[in-house]
Design a protein around this motif. Structure first.
Motif: not given
Length: 94
Positions: A18-27, A50-51, A66-73
């Motif tokens: 939708k209107n969000h970017a979801i960046i998956r992180l390795n840490k 950015i959360e 599912p184990q990866k944290f996300r940055l969402v904005f």
């Protein structure tokens, strides 16, 4: 090969929902690092900040990695070219 390894040292992948970017992180990032991200790249968020969130809090993106944290904005859809700068900035936290 070193460039590729560094490129994926913290950054994993990105998707748009939708209107969000979801960046998956390795840490997982620290709260101080999240503040730095918002200081430098907060303009990418059309509203809010950015959360960092665990995958379990995002039903639309918790089945992949599912184990990866996300940055969402709420991405402003204007500064696509600045996303690569954000990725490089994230990788300084490796």
């Amino acid at each position: 090969m070193a460039y590729i390894n560094h490129f994926y040292s913290v950054y994993h992948s990105i998707r748009y929902f939708k209107n969000h970017a979801i960046i998956r992180l390795n840490k997982e990032l620290s709260s101080h690092q999240i503040k730095e991200v918002n200081k430098e790249f907060g303009f990418l968020a059309e509203t809010g900040m950015i959360e960092q969130k665990p995958a379990s809090s995002l039903p639309e993106d918790n089945d992949a990695y599912p184990q990866k944290f996300r940055l969402v904005f709420h991405f402003n859809k204007i500064h696509y070219g600045r996303l690569i700068k954000l990725i490089h900035f994230l990788n300084t936290f490796s």
